[in-house]
Design a protein around this motif. Structure first.
Motif, short mmCIF file in Angstrom:
data_model
loop_
_atom_site.label_atom_id
_atom_site.label_comp_id
_atom_site.label_asym_id
_atom_site.label_seq_id
_atom_site.Cartn_x
_atom_site.Cartn_y
_atom_site.Cartn_z
N ALA A 152 0.83 -1.20 0.00
CA ALA A 152 0.00 0.00 0.00
C ALA A 152 0.87 1.25 0.00
N GLU B 186 4.16 3.31 -4.17
CA GLU B 186 3.18 3.58 -5.19
C GLU B 186 3.19 2.53 -6.29
N LEU C 285 -1.80 -4.64 -4.44
CA LEU C 285 -2.96 -4.98 -3.63
C LEU C 285 -4.10 -5.50 -4.51
N GLY C 286 -5.00 -6.25 -3.90
CA GLY C 286 -6.07 -6.90 -4.65
C GLY C 286 -7.44 -6.32 -4.40
N LEU D 3 -10.84 -3.77 -1.52
CA LEU D 3 -11.82 -2.72 -1.78
C LEU D 3 -13.21 -3.16 -1.32
N SER E 180 -5.95 2.40 -1.09
CA SER E 180 -4.65 2.24 -1.74
C SER E 180 -4.76 1.39 -2.98
N TYR E 181 -5.64 0.40 -2.91
CA TYR E 181 -5.86 -0.43 -4.11
C TYR E 181 -6.31 0.45 -5.26
N LEU E 182 -7.26 1.34 -4.98
CA LEU E 182 -7.76 2.22 -6.03
C LEU E 182 -6.66 3.15 -6.54
N VAL F 147 -3.55 2.69 -6.99
CA VAL F 147 -2.61 2.13 -7.95
C VAL F 147 -3.32 1.46 -9.12
N GLU G 25 -4.55 0.96 -12.39
CA GLU G 25 -4.22 1.66 -13.61
C GLU G 25 -5.46 1.93 -14.47
N ASP H 267 -16.01 10.68 -16.68
CA ASP H 267 -16.62 11.99 -16.45
C ASP H 267 -17.29 12.51 -17.71
N HIS I 141 -14.45 -9.74 -10.41
CA HIS I 141 -13.89 -10.13 -9.12
C HIS I 141 -14.74 -11.26 -8.56
N GLN I 142 -14.11 -12.42 -8.44
CA GLN I 142 -14.83 -13.60 -7.99
C GLN I 142 -16.08 -13.82 -8.84
N LEU J 207 -16.93 -6.01 -9.64
CA LEU J 207 -16.60 -5.06 -8.59
C LEU J 207 -16.56 -3.67 -9.19
N ILE J 208 -17.34 -2.75 -8.60
CA ILE J 208 -17.35 -1.38 -9.09
C ILE J 208 -16.11 -0.65 -8.60
N VAL J 209 -15.28 -0.18 -9.52
CA VAL J 209 -14.08 0.54 -9.11
C VAL J 209 -14.16 2.05 -9.34
N ARG K 253 -3.42 -3.55 -23.63
CA ARG K 253 -2.58 -3.51 -24.83
C ARG K 253 -2.52 -4.85 -25.55
N ARG K 254 -2.77 -5.92 -24.81
CA ARG K 254 -2.72 -7.23 -25.42
C ARG K 254 -4.09 -7.71 -25.86
#
Lengths: 254, 254
Positions: free
Chosen positions: A19, A22, A65-66, A70, B75-77, B79, B81, B91, B107-108, B112-114, B207-208
Motif C-alpha cells: 500500500a 506507489e 494490492l487486490g 476494496l 490504496s488499491y484504487l 494504484v 491503472e 466523467d 472479481h470472484q 466489482l465497481i471501481v 494492450r494485449r
DNA sequence: ACAGGCGGTCGACATTGTCGACCGAAGTGT
DNA sequence: ACACTTCGGTCGACAATGTCGACCGCCTGT
C-alpha cells in the motif's frame, strides 16, 4: 496463547508495504524489505493472492494490492454506525455551510476519513474516503488530539512533520492548542496542512461520552475565514452538527 | 511449499464472514461458523485486531471489520491503472449521456465497481465504489461474461439467481445473449436486476487485447430506452468511451 | 442462586510455516 | 553472442509455530 500469529502479522506487513510504495513490488523486494526468506514471502504472497488480497501482474510478476480489499473496505463502511448516523447531518452541514464536509475517526497515527460530502458547487473534486490526514495540523485531527488520550499517545513527543509555515511542529504547542480547543469546544486549522485551505472541526461522542470521531467543514481560506479568523457562523454550524450526530448516537441530552 | 498458509486462509475466511453478516459477530459465532476451536479463532481475531483489520466493540466484545481495510482498499484504487486512465473518460461520458457511469472489473463471482460517476443532476445518490454487481443480469457483467472466459467459468452451469421477471436464469440463455453481445460489441440490461433501471455496457481491453473491465451508463428505463430498446446514441457514447479507455491503456489503434 | 452462555487463557502436542539452497527463465552489460 | 546477474518460484528438512480442547471468570436471564 497471547502473542500475535506470526504469519498473519507478516501478511499484514506485506500488504501495508504494498500500500505504501506507489508502484508494484517484486517478490525479492518484498522479501528484503521485510527481512524475510524469499520462500516465506512467496508462501504468504501466494496465499494472499488466492484470497484476492493481492494481485500479480502476469507479465512482470510483480505484486500489488487486490480487489478483495476494496470490497471489504466497503463492507467496513456499511456497518460503520457513526458514519450511518452522520450521513444526513453531514449533508445538511454541507448545504448550510457551502463547504466540503469530512467525517473522520482516529486510526493509528492519523485521522481516517470515513465520509466526505463534496462542496455543493460544480468544481471537480475527488472522493477522499479511505485516505488519512495528519493529527496535528487538521481540524479533525486536533479535535481528536484534544479529547482522545489515545490520539495524544499516538503523537509522541518528537518534532512533528511540517506541511506549511503555519504547521505546529512542537508537541508542546499542540498541547497548548488542545487545551484551548477543550475550553472553547471546537478546533480550527488555517493553512496548517495545505496552503489556502482552512477547516473547522468539532467532536462527536457516543452514549458514554467517549470520543468516537469528528466532523469538519473545509474550504478556501477566503470563504471559511474573515480577518484571519474562522467565521463564527460556520463554527456554530459545525458544532451543532456534531451535537446532532452525538445525540443520534445516544450520547444523551444537552 | 505449494499450498496455502492455513492461518492466513482462515483469517481471510473470518474477514469475509464478518463482511457478510451485517451485524457484529461474537467469538463463538465465528468459531462455530468456520468450524474452528475457540482458541484458534481467538488467536486469529486478536492478531487481526492489533493489525487494524478487525475491531472489537468494547462493551459487547463482538467483532467487526476494521478501519485498516478501508485504508488499504483506498490504496488499491490509488494504484489501479485502469481506473486512473478511465477517470476523465468516465466523467465525459456521464456529462454527455446525462446518466450514471460505472466502471467495473471481474472479481470472484461478480463485477466489482471501481469507479462511479453520479448522474449529473442533483438527486441524492450513494457511492457504490467497492460494491458488487451480479454477472448475469447487468450490462457490466454480461460484457465480461461475453469476452472473459474466466468470468464465464465463474458462472457455472446451475440455475442463476433471479432479481426481476426479466432476469435470465438459464446459463444457456445467457450464453446465447453473450454470442449476440460479441457480435454487436456491446451489452444492455433492461430491468434485469432492478425494476426501472436499464444500462448499456462495453468492453475495455488492455494492450494485449485482454479484457480487463467494462464501462456502462445506467439510468431510469424512461431515459435510457425508447420503444423498449436502448437508445442508439447512448450505445455510441458508451462504445466510444470504452474504445478511448482501451486506447489509453495501450490497446493499440483501431 | 443457579445454569448456561459469553470472551478469553493455558499448556501439551504435532502440524505447519519457515528457512536457505536450488532451478530455469529472462534480462543486462560486455 | 556471451557469461553473469537477478528474477520468480520450488523443494525438503527442521523445529518453531499455530492448533486444539479443557479450563477460568464474568455476565445474563431465569
Amino acid at each position: 496463547m497471547p502473542g500475535p500469529i506470526q504469519s498473519l502479522s507478516r501478511a499484514a506487513a506485506i500488504m501495508r508495504l504494498l500500500a505504501g510504495g506507489e508502484r508494484r513490488l517484486g517478490l525479492s523486494e518484498v522479501a528484503t524489505a521485510l527481512d524475510l526468506a524469499k520462500g516465506t514471502a512467496h508462501g504468504i504472497l501466494r496465499t494472499l493472492q488466492q484470497e484476492g488480497f493481492v494481485e500479480q501482474d502476469p507479465e512482470s510478476g510483480k505484486y500489488q494490492l487486490g480487489a478483495e480489499l476494496l470490497r471489504l473496505g466497503q463492507s467496513y463502511l456499511d456497518v460503520h454506525e457513526l458514519r450511518a448516523r452522520a450521513l444526513v447531518w453531514a449533508d445538511d452541514l454541507a448545504r448550510a455551510s457551502g463547504e466540503t464536509v469530512y467525517l473522520g475517526v482516529l486510526h493509528q497515527q492519523g485521522v481516517l476519513i470515513v465520509h466526505h460530502v463534496f462542496r455543493p458547487d460544480d468544481t471537480r473534486q475527488v472522493l477522499e474516503v479511505g485516505s488519512m490526514q495528519p493529527l496535528h495540523s487538521t481540524a479533525l485531527g486536533k479535535v481528536l488530539l484534544a479529547y482522545d488520550p489515545v490520539a495524544r499517545g499516538q503523537l509522541g513527543d518528537g518534532p512533528l512533520e511540517s506541511y506549511t509555515l503555519r504547521t505546529l511542529t512542537d508537541p508542546a504547542d499542540v498541547d497548548a492548542e488542545c487545551a484551548l480547543i477543550r475550553e472553547r469546544g471546537w478546533a480550527d486549522s488555517i493553512e496548517e496542512t495545505w496552503e489556502g485551505v482552512a477547516s473547522i472541526g468539532a467532536l462527536i461522542q457516543d452514549r458514554r461520552r467517549n470520543p468516537v470521531g469528528a466532523v469538519c467543514v473545509s474550504g478556501p481560506v477566503e470563504t471559511v475565514t474573515e480577518d484571519g479568523f474562522v467565521k463564527p457562523s460556520l463554527v456554530a454550524s459545525v458544532r451543532s452538527a456534531a451535537r446532532a450526530i452525538s445525540r443520534d448516537l445516544g450520547a444523551g441530552r444537552f
